[in-house]
Design an enzyme around this catalytic site. Structure first.
Site, PDB file in Angstrom:
ATOM      1  N   ASN A  64       1.005  -1.002  -0.117  1.00 46.07           N
ATOM      2  CA  ASN A  64       0.470   0.023   0.120  1.00 46.07           C
ATOM      3  C   ASN A  64       0.541   1.312   0.277  1.00 46.07           C
ATOM      4  O   ASN A  64       0.555   2.108  -0.717  1.00 46.07           O
ATOM      5  CB  ASN A  64      -1.024  -0.478   1.453  1.00 46.07           C
ATOM      6  CG  ASN A  64      -1.864  -1.267   1.031  1.00 46.07           C
ATOM      7  OD1 ASN A  64      -2.871  -0.534   0.357  1.00 46.07           O
ATOM      8  ND2 ASN A  64      -2.377  -1.629   1.732  1.00 46.07           N
ATOM      9  N   ASN A  92      -6.035   4.877   8.163  1.00 41.85           N
ATOM     10  CA  ASN A  92      -5.562   3.534   8.146  1.00 41.85           C
ATOM     11  C   ASN A  92      -6.286   3.298   7.068  1.00 41.85           C
ATOM     12  O   ASN A  92      -7.981   3.550   6.804  1.00 41.85           O
ATOM     13  CB  ASN A  92      -6.016   2.834   9.392  1.00 41.85           C
ATOM     14  CG  ASN A  92      -5.402   2.104   9.695  1.00 41.85           C
ATOM     15  OD1 ASN A  92      -4.234   0.878   9.252  1.00 41.85           O
ATOM     16  ND2 ASN A  92      -5.815   0.562  10.288  1.00 41.85           N
ATOM     17  N   HIS A 145      -7.502  -0.965   6.419  1.00 47.72           N
ATOM     18  CA  HIS A 145      -7.709  -2.237   7.872  1.00 47.72           C
ATOM     19  C   HIS A 145      -8.709  -3.263   6.779  1.00 47.72           C
ATOM     20  O   HIS A 145      -9.582  -2.722   5.472  1.00 47.72           O
ATOM     21  CB  HIS A 145      -9.125  -2.349   8.320  1.00 47.72           C
ATOM     22  CG  HIS A 145      -9.234  -2.815   9.331  1.00 47.72           C
ATOM     23  ND1 HIS A 145      -8.172  -3.739  10.246  1.00 47.72           N
ATOM     24  CD2 HIS A 145     -10.821  -3.874   9.492  1.00 47.72           C
ATOM     25  CE1 HIS A 145      -9.413  -4.537  10.822  1.00 47.72           C
ATOM     26  NE2 HIS A 145     -10.617  -5.424  10.120  1.00 47.72           N
ATOM     27  N   ASP A 157      -9.796   0.708  15.124  1.00 47.72           N
ATOM     28  CA  ASP A 157     -10.735   0.100  13.630  1.00 47.72           C
ATOM     29  C   ASP A 157     -11.967   0.854  13.450  1.00 47.72           C
ATOM     30  O   ASP A 157     -12.835   0.036  13.015  1.00 47.72           O
ATOM     31  CB  ASP A 157     -10.958  -1.574  13.230  1.00 47.72           C
ATOM     32  CG  ASP A 157      -9.144  -1.996  13.405  1.00 47.72           C
ATOM     33  OD1 ASP A 157      -8.220  -1.453  12.712  1.00 47.72           O
ATOM     34  OD2 ASP A 157      -9.169  -2.760  13.600  1.00 47.72           O
ATOM     35  N   GLU A 189      -7.304  -2.686  -2.048  1.00 51.04           N
ATOM     36  CA  GLU A 189      -6.809  -1.411  -1.258  1.00 51.04           C
ATOM     37  C   GLU A 189      -5.772  -0.855  -1.739  1.00 51.04           C
ATOM     38  O   GLU A 189      -6.367   0.378  -1.708  1.00 51.04           O
ATOM     39  CB  GLU A 189      -6.045  -2.405  -0.106  1.00 51.04           C
ATOM     40  CG  GLU A 189      -6.872  -3.738   0.706  1.00 51.04           C
ATOM     41  CD  GLU A 189      -6.060  -4.341   1.526  1.00 51.04           C
ATOM     42  OE1 GLU A 189      -4.845  -3.401   2.289  1.00 51.04           O
ATOM     43  OE2 GLU A 189      -5.906  -5.719   2.265  1.00 51.04           O
TER      44      GLU A 189
HETATM   45  C1  GRF Z   1      -3.189  -4.966   4.381  1.00 49.13           C
HETATM   46  O1  GRF Z   1      -3.630  -6.127   3.840  1.00 49.13           O
HETATM   47  C2  GRF Z   1      -3.781  -3.544   5.154  1.00 49.13           C
HETATM   48  O2  GRF Z   1      -5.166  -3.235   4.276  1.00 49.13           O
HETATM   49  C3  GRF Z   1      -3.899  -4.394   6.055  1.00 49.13           C
HETATM   50  O3  GRF Z   1      -2.281  -5.214   6.178  1.00 49.13           O
HETATM   51  C4  GRF Z   1      -2.130  -5.228   5.173  1.00 49.13           C
HETATM   52  C5  GRF Z   1      -0.664  -4.683   4.354  1.00 49.13           C
HETATM   53  O4  GRF Z   1      -0.396  -4.767   2.830  1.00 49.13           O
HETATM   54  N1  GRF Z   1      -3.368  -3.310   6.811  1.00 49.13           N
HETATM   55  P1  GRF Z   1       0.857  -3.988   2.788  1.00 49.13           P
HETATM   56  O5  GRF Z   1       2.301  -3.631   3.278  1.00 49.13           O
HETATM   57  O6  GRF Z   1       0.550  -2.673   2.464  1.00 49.13           O
HETATM   58  O7  GRF Z   1       1.175  -4.904   1.688  1.00 49.13           O
END
Ligand code: GRF
Length: 203
Positions: A21, A114, A116, A152, A181
């Site tokens: 992300n 954040n 989630h 959350d 995401e």
């Molecule tokens: C993601 O699934 C996010 O929703 C959760 O932790 C994971 C992080 O993945 N909070 P990355 O480190 O961004 O690949």
């Protein structure tokens, strides 16, 4: 060319692991029309893979460990100083596995977001891919929300969904969801930086 850095909003990203992300956010902010600029990436773990990715993308990185020797309080004090020094407007948690304290959240005046991996308010906490399969639900998803002291629970800013197929495993769900995401998180960031209140929904 992007705006002069002085006119851009400053973003800090907190990670603990892979940082996919984080990578999506950095890539998006490096586009010419983005109103923000990632000033640094910070991890509570030296071995977070995302730190290498951030460096490759030309972003400054920091590690402030949290373990038996170094407390979360110490982490938060140092982080707060760094946020002020770098004039950070927005903090994005991206797979950051520590829960920030009420005191820290009250002291930082910018927004903290954040992502989630569930359709909040359903399935707060960990192991959401396994738990959604146990519920025999047909839909899974992810939420970007503001961070408040209750885990959350802050205001929902955007959500995305995926269909659960026969034979899906927690790993398959995680793989399918993560791409969405990335798409969701960058859209929400642009939205709030533009001062828009609309909740983003991506199906
Ligand atoms: C993601 O699934 C996010 O929703 C959760 O932790 C994971 C992080 O993945 N909070 P990355 O480190 O961004 O690949």
């Amino acid at each position: 060319m992007k705006e002069s850095p002085k006119l851009l909003k400053n973003i800090a990203i907190l990670i603990s692991g892979t940082g996919s992300n984080m990578e999506a956010i950095i890539n998006d902010t490096q586009k010419y029309d983005h109103p923000g600029n990632v000033k640094f990436v910070l991890s509570n773990r030296y071995d977070a893979l995302g730190l290498l990715k951030a460096k490759k993308l030309g972003i400054k990185t920091f590690v402030i460990p949290v373990n038996k020797t170094y407390s979360l309080e110490n982490f938060e004090e140092k982080l707060l100083k760094l946020l002020m020094k770098e004039k950070i407007d927005l903090v994005c948690l991206a797979g950051f596995m520590k829960v920030l304290s009420e005191k820290f959240l009250a002291n930082f005046k910018g927004d903290i977001l954040n992502i989630h991996p569930s359709i909040l308010p359903s399935l707060k906490g960990l192991k959401t891919h396994k738990r959604i399969l146990e519920k025999k639900s047909t839909t899974h998803g992810a939420t970007v929300h503001k961070v408040i002291p209750e885990l959350d629970t802050g205001k929902i800013l955007g959500q995305t969904t995926i269909k659960i197929k026969k034979g899906d495993t927690p790993e398959k769900l995680a793989n399918n969801l993560i791409k969405k995401e990335h798409y969701l998180y960058v859209k929400v960031i642009r939205n709030i930086m533009a001062g828009k209140n609309k909740i983003i929904q991506i199906d």
